[in-house]
Write a protein that holds these residues in place. Structure first.
Motif, PDB file in Angstrom:
ATOM      1  N   GLN A 101     -13.707  -0.354  -2.550  1.00  0.00           N
ATOM      2  CA  GLN A 101     -14.997  -1.034  -2.580  1.00  0.00           C
ATOM      3  C   GLN A 101     -14.961  -2.381  -1.861  1.00  0.00           C
ATOM      4  OE1 GLN A 101     -12.990  -0.628  -5.084  1.00  0.00           O
ATOM      5  NE2 GLN A 101     -12.802  -2.509  -6.308  1.00  0.00           N
ATOM      6  N   HIS A 102     -13.771  -2.877  -1.556  1.00  0.00           N
ATOM      7  CA  HIS A 102     -13.633  -4.165  -0.867  1.00  0.00           C
ATOM      8  C   HIS A 102     -13.633  -3.952   0.641  1.00  0.00           C
ATOM      9  CE1 HIS A 102     -11.911  -5.118  -4.879  1.00  0.00           C
ATOM     10  NE2 HIS A 102     -12.506  -6.289  -4.676  1.00  0.00           N
ATOM     11  N   THR A 103     -14.432  -4.747   1.327  1.00  0.00           N
ATOM     12  CA  THR A 103     -14.394  -4.778   2.785  1.00  0.00           C
ATOM     13  C   THR A 103     -13.227  -5.651   3.229  1.00  0.00           C
ATOM     14  OG1 THR A 103     -15.868  -6.683   2.908  1.00  0.00           O
ATOM     15  CG2 THR A 103     -16.886  -4.488   2.875  1.00  0.00           C
ATOM     16  N   PRO A 104     -12.812  -5.567   4.495  1.00  0.00           N
ATOM     17  CA  PRO A 104     -11.733  -6.463   4.951  1.00  0.00           C
ATOM     18  C   PRO A 104     -12.073  -7.942   4.754  1.00  0.00           C
ATOM     19  CG  PRO A 104     -12.055  -4.691   6.520  1.00  0.00           C
ATOM     20  CD  PRO A 104     -13.165  -4.565   5.522  1.00  0.00           C
ATOM     21  N   GLU A 105     -13.335  -8.306   4.959  1.00  0.00           N
ATOM     22  CA  GLU A 105     -13.728  -9.704   4.796  1.00  0.00           C
ATOM     23  C   GLU A 105     -13.678 -10.144   3.327  1.00  0.00           C
ATOM     24  OE1 GLU A 105     -14.979  -8.115   8.553  1.00  0.00           O
ATOM     25  OE2 GLU A 105     -15.379  -7.446   6.501  1.00  0.00           O
ATOM     26  N   SER A 106     -14.217  -9.314   2.436  1.00  0.00           N
ATOM     27  CA  SER A 106     -14.192  -9.689   1.018  1.00  0.00           C
ATOM     28  C   SER A 106     -12.770  -9.690   0.467  1.00  0.00           C
ATOM     29  CB  SER A 106     -15.066  -8.730   0.212  1.00  0.00           C
ATOM     30  OG  SER A 106     -14.574  -7.395   0.297  1.00  0.00           O
ATOM     31  N   ALA A 107     -11.948  -8.736   0.910  1.00  0.00           N
ATOM     32  CA  ALA A 107     -10.555  -8.717   0.463  1.00  0.00           C
ATOM     33  C   ALA A 107      -9.795  -9.939   0.973  1.00  0.00           C
ATOM     34  CB  ALA A 107      -9.876  -7.433   0.923  1.00  0.00           C
ATOM     35  N   ALA A 108     -10.031 -10.308   2.235  1.00  0.00           N
ATOM     36  CA  ALA A 108      -9.369 -11.493   2.784  1.00  0.00           C
ATOM     37  C   ALA A 108      -9.809 -12.758   2.046  1.00  0.00           C
ATOM     38  CB  ALA A 108      -9.672 -11.615   4.276  1.00  0.00           C
ATOM     39  N   LYS A 109     -11.064 -12.822   1.638  1.00  0.00           N
ATOM     40  CA  LYS A 109     -11.543 -13.973   0.874  1.00  0.00           C
ATOM     41  C   LYS A 109     -10.822 -14.079  -0.468  1.00  0.00           C
ATOM     42  CE  LYS A 109     -15.821 -15.969  -0.977  1.00  0.00           C
ATOM     43  NZ  LYS A 109     -15.396 -15.989  -2.385  1.00  0.00           N
ATOM     44  N   ILE A 110     -10.647 -12.940  -1.147  1.00  0.00           N
ATOM     45  CA  ILE A 110      -9.939 -12.949  -2.432  1.00  0.00           C
ATOM     46  C   ILE A 110      -8.484 -13.380  -2.239  1.00  0.00           C
ATOM     47  CG2 ILE A 110      -9.129 -11.475  -4.310  1.00  0.00           C
ATOM     48  CD1 ILE A 110     -11.671  -9.824  -3.961  1.00  0.00           C
ATOM     49  N   ILE A 111      -7.861 -12.892  -1.186  1.00  0.00           N
ATOM     50  CA  ILE A 111      -6.457 -13.249  -0.936  1.00  0.00           C
ATOM     51  C   ILE A 111      -6.330 -14.738  -0.649  1.00  0.00           C
ATOM     52  CG2 ILE A 111      -4.503 -12.867   0.613  1.00  0.00           C
ATOM     53  CD1 ILE A 111      -5.500  -9.999   0.971  1.00  0.00           C
ATOM     54  N   ARG A 112      -7.250 -15.294   0.140  1.00  0.00           N
ATOM     55  CA  ARG A 112      -7.198 -16.734   0.436  1.00  0.00           C
ATOM     56  C   ARG A 112      -7.383 -17.560  -0.833  1.00  0.00           C
ATOM     57  NH1 ARG A 112     -10.703 -15.457   4.887  1.00  0.00           N
ATOM     58  NH2 ARG A 112      -9.580 -15.397   6.881  1.00  0.00           N
ATOM     59  N   ILE A 127      -7.770   9.521   4.597  1.00  0.00           N
ATOM     60  CA  ILE A 127      -7.824   8.332   3.737  1.00  0.00           C
ATOM     61  C   ILE A 127      -6.833   7.266   4.192  1.00  0.00           C
ATOM     62  CG2 ILE A 127      -7.477   7.478   1.392  1.00  0.00           C
ATOM     63  CD1 ILE A 127      -8.502  10.107   0.356  1.00  0.00           C
ATOM     64  N   CYS A 128      -5.601   7.644   4.409  1.00  0.00           N
ATOM     65  CA  CYS A 128      -4.589   6.651   4.810  1.00  0.00           C
ATOM     66  C   CYS A 128      -4.927   5.986   6.136  1.00  0.00           C
ATOM     67  CB  CYS A 128      -3.211   7.306   4.864  1.00  0.00           C
ATOM     68  SG  CYS A 128      -2.518   7.658   3.231  1.00  0.00           S
ATOM     69  N   PRO A 129      -5.369   6.707   7.171  1.00  0.00           N
ATOM     70  CA  PRO A 129      -5.749   6.016   8.411  1.00  0.00           C
ATOM     71  C   PRO A 129      -6.887   5.010   8.215  1.00  0.00           C
ATOM     72  CG  PRO A 129      -5.378   8.328   8.855  1.00  0.00           C
ATOM     73  CD  PRO A 129      -5.336   8.167   7.361  1.00  0.00           C
ATOM     74  N   ASP A 130      -7.876   5.379   7.417  1.00  0.00           N
ATOM     75  CA  ASP A 130      -8.979   4.443   7.172  1.00  0.00           C
ATOM     76  C   ASP A 130      -8.491   3.203   6.427  1.00  0.00           C
ATOM     77  OD1 ASP A 130     -10.651   6.230   8.396  1.00  0.00           O
ATOM     78  OD2 ASP A 130     -11.401   7.112   6.513  1.00  0.00           O
ATOM     79  N   GLU A 131      -7.656   3.402   5.427  1.00  0.00           N
ATOM     80  CA  GLU A 131      -7.164   2.256   4.650  1.00  0.00           C
ATOM     81  C   GLU A 131      -6.198   1.404   5.467  1.00  0.00           C
ATOM     82  OE1 GLU A 131      -8.297   1.434   1.426  1.00  0.00           O
ATOM     83  OE2 GLU A 131      -9.744   2.877   2.219  1.00  0.00           O
ATOM     84  N   LEU A 132      -5.431   1.993   6.325  1.00  0.00           N
ATOM     85  CA  LEU A 132      -4.522   1.210   7.169  1.00  0.00           C
ATOM     86  C   LEU A 132      -5.293   0.429   8.226  1.00  0.00           C
ATOM     87  CD1 LEU A 132      -1.481   3.636   7.625  1.00  0.00           C
ATOM     88  CD2 LEU A 132      -1.582   1.515   6.298  1.00  0.00           C
ATOM     89  N   ASP A 133      -6.393   0.972   8.718  1.00  0.00           N
ATOM     90  CA  ASP A 133      -7.254   0.193   9.621  1.00  0.00           C
ATOM     91  C   ASP A 133      -7.829  -1.024   8.885  1.00  0.00           C
ATOM     92  OD1 ASP A 133      -6.912   1.730  11.901  1.00  0.00           O
ATOM     93  OD2 ASP A 133      -8.573   3.091  11.400  1.00  0.00           O
ATOM     94  N   LYS A 134      -8.249  -0.798   7.659  1.00  0.00           N
ATOM     95  CA  LYS A 134      -8.737  -1.925   6.860  1.00  0.00           C
ATOM     96  C   LYS A 134      -7.626  -2.941   6.614  1.00  0.00           C
ATOM     97  CE  LYS A 134     -11.071  -0.935   3.127  1.00  0.00           C
ATOM     98  NZ  LYS A 134     -11.355  -0.569   1.712  1.00  0.00           N
ATOM     99  N   TYR A 166       0.850  -1.191   0.000  1.00  0.00           N
ATOM    100  CA  TYR A 166       0.000   0.000   0.000  1.00  0.00           C
ATOM    101  C   TYR A 166       0.889   1.246   0.000  1.00  0.00           C
ATOM    102  CZ  TYR A 166      -3.480   3.472   1.376  1.00  0.00           C
ATOM    103  OH  TYR A 166      -4.296   4.571   1.406  1.00  0.00           O
ATOM    104  N   PHE A 167       0.486   2.264  -0.770  1.00  0.00           N
ATOM    105  CA  PHE A 167       1.225   3.524  -0.864  1.00  0.00           C
ATOM    106  C   PHE A 167       0.441   4.611  -0.135  1.00  0.00           C
ATOM    107  CE2 PHE A 167       2.894   1.013  -4.276  1.00  0.00           C
ATOM    108  CZ  PHE A 167       4.214   1.431  -4.435  1.00  0.00           C
ATOM    109  N   GLY A 168       1.147   5.409   0.678  1.00  0.00           N
ATOM    110  CA  GLY A 168       0.512   6.494   1.415  1.00  0.00           C
ATOM    111  C   GLY A 168       1.562   7.397   2.046  1.00  0.00           C
ATOM    112  N   PHE A 169       1.171   8.162   3.042  1.00  0.00           N
ATOM    113  CA  PHE A 169       2.129   9.002   3.770  1.00  0.00           C
ATOM    114  C   PHE A 169       1.547   9.288   5.162  1.00  0.00           C
ATOM    115  CE2 PHE A 169      -0.749  11.698   1.535  1.00  0.00           C
ATOM    116  CZ  PHE A 169      -0.920  12.851   2.291  1.00  0.00           C
TER     117      PHE A 169
END
Length: 327
Positions: free
Chosen positions: A303-314, A161-168, A152-155
């Motif tokens: 658009q991906h939730t943590p659960e849906s993203a984790a499912k794709i990664i698995r 935005i970055c805090p929300d995405e890092l929490d996810k 992930y790219f941020g600062f």
């Protein structure tokens, strides 16, 4: 005694002109008079019949099960080619085939996405880079190989935005790797491990040896787009607030620009910027999933939730076994 003479003897005593019937008749009468008077009745042998007798037929009807209606009798005696057992077997086989074909369809779709992302000869996303983490250790593109990596790219000065995405990202890490057992879990080392180079003088020393830490199933990487303000020590303090296993990478302005270009990330930090300057930093908001070969697999957006993203990664992880791709 003359009556018991044979026809030949009788015939020799008569004239040849007489008819032969005359000596035969007395002989026949003699035989009838001397034959026994009892008559023998010859019975015709009984022929076994193939049809059952009336008694056995009635007995079979009395012991046979009776049915109330004709439909009931037909359902009991004429079940046809299908039964409950065959129906269960048919449905089970059909369900297994549906599940198998759906799995194969999803697997081929993932393979198609991964192959399309690689391009011809040169990957479309990803490439060579040389950065340092919050501990001053050198990281290159070869350090990402050996397992799946989420980049992930941020600062650190990003307001929302970055805090929300890092929490996810932290939730995705816990879903894949499991929750950390300690708030001070050691940060995984680069692969292959390298000694610290140009450590930040303001960084705090670590009490554990990070080179002895094993690589997790999913390695989280945070690459800054603001190298002027995001020093190794700043990244260490910032990322510790989200997840203890996050690896923060930074470098010079040119090094960060090169890695952003390799990953197709928008980079707007002006060259020669100082930590106290006021400037605008913009970047792309995506998670980049890299496979054990260091190749780009899929891009995960907001658009991906943590659960849906984790499912794709698995699902992508299931296509690999012991560091080798199954398809």
């Amino acid at each position: 005694m003359a009556s018991f003479l044979c026809p030949r003897a009788i015939g020799s005593s008569i004239s040849p002109t007489h008819s032969l019937r005359q000596p035969i008749r007395p002989f026949l009468r003699c035989l009838h008079s001397t034959a026994p008077t009892t008559r023998h009745h010859h019975r015709r042998p009984a022929i076994p019949s193939s049809t059952p007798s009336i008694t056995s037929t009635l007995h079979s009807f009395s012991t046979r099960r009776t049915y109330k209606t004709v439909e009931e009798a037909r359902s009991k005696t004429h079940s046809g080619p299908f039964s409950i057992r065959s129906a269960i077997l048919f449905l089970t086989a059909g369900g297994c085939m549906i599940v198998y074909f759906r799995f194969e369809k999803d697997r081929m779709q993932r393979a198609k996405i991964a192959e399309a992302a690689k391009g011809v000869g040169k990957p479309k996303v990803g490439g060579k880079f040389e950065l340092v983490d919050q501990m001053g250790r050198k990281w290159t593109e070869a350090s990402l190989k050996g397992g799946f990596t989420l980049v992930y790219f941020g600062f650190s000065h990003c307001p929302d935005i970055c805090p929300d995405e890092l929490d996810k990202m932290a939730k995705m890490i816990d879903l894949i790797n499991g929750a950390p057992t300690s708030a001070t879990a050691p940060i995984p080392p680069p692969n292959p491990p390298s000694p610290s180079i140009s450590p930040d003088p303001t960084s705090s020393p670590t009490t554990t040896n990070p080179l002895q830490t094993q690589r997790p199933p999913l390695l989280p990487i945070f690459i800054t787009c603001d190298p002027a303000r995001d020093t190794p020590s700043v990244l260490g303090t910032y990322l510790r607030e989200f997840h203890p296993s996050l690896v923060g990478l930074t470098g010079t302005w040119q090094q960060v620009k090169d890695v952003c270009r390799a990953y197709r990330v928008y980079f707007s930090t002006p060259e020669g910027a100082k930590p106290g300057d006021d400037y605008l930093v913009d970047h792309s908001i995506y998670f980049y999933l890299m496979d054990p070969d260091g190749d780009f697999v899929e891009c995960l957006g907001r658009q991906h939730t943590p659960e849906s993203a984790a499912k794709i990664i698995r699902e992508h992880m299931s296509d690999w076994k012991d560091g080798k791709k199954l398809i």
